[in-house]
Motif scaffolding. Structure first.
Motif: not given
Length: 205
Positions: A100-104
């Motif tokens: 939900a953070g670095e990938l998004a």
């Protein structure tokens, strides 16, 4: 059981993929983003954020791809995919947060530029993607899966956007551990691929 989805959405694909890995056969309801179906009252009643995927199951409505992964693992009692012990559950949650953070904001955002015309700074999001990929490469050295010694929903949560990262001009060639990880997921019984886009076909040419 229904999953409202968009075939090219990596978020939607992780829900569809996990359902297939579990041997489930939900009805797939395609949402026409170009026609604005995700902003219509009937869809907003399912998810006020106007985003796919959304799962419907006997009166239960679950928006958000990571929430769907948790729901399906819990519904089917698959503690291999979502451990019950505190350490195991926390290890999985750590990677759901990365999804939900670095990938998004890295691989996902880079792909949104080329596939959906999103207004992001390409140089910035591609650089973020490579920071994440370098960390994953180190984490996967000497291990096969992200959170346990077997696949969990953590692996499913990261798969789709990593696999299609080249569609956002994020080169995976330097990340052998990551590419091997993706291949292990693709070898799982019930695996279904996310459709390739014109951007992906160009990247792989």
């Amino acid at each position: 059981m229904k999953i409202h989805h968009v075939p090219l959405s990596g978020h939607a694909h992780r829900a569809v993929l996990f359902a297939s890995l579990l041997g489930l056969k939900p009805e797939l309801v395609e949402v026409d983003l170009a026609a604005g179906e995700h902003k219509q009252p009937d869809f907003l009643a399912l998810n006020p954020f106007g985003q796919v995927p959304v799962l419907e199951d006997d009166g239960v409505v679950v928006p958000d791809s990571n929430a769907i992964l948790v729901y399906l693992a819990k519904k089917t009692g698959r503690t291999d995919w979502l451990p019950e012990d505190p350490a195991g559950a926390a290890a999985v949650q750590r990677w759901l947060s990365v999804a939900a953070g670095e990938l998004a904001y890295g691989p996902c955002a880079a792909r949104l530029i080329t596939v959906f015309g999103a207004d992001f700074n390409a140089e910035e999001v591609i650089a973020r993607a490579h920071v994440l990929l370098a960390r994953l490469e180190r984490h996967l050295a000497g291990r096969q899966w992200l959170a346990a010694d077997h696949p969990t929903i953590a692996d499913v949560a990261l798969y789709s956007y990593l696999a299609r990262a080249p569609e956002g001009n994020v080169d995976l060639s330097a990340y052998g551990q990551v590419r091997a990880f993706l291949a292990r997921i693709e070898a799982l019984p019930g695996f279904v691929a996310i459709p390739e886009t014109a951007a992906g076909l160009t990247a792989n040419a």
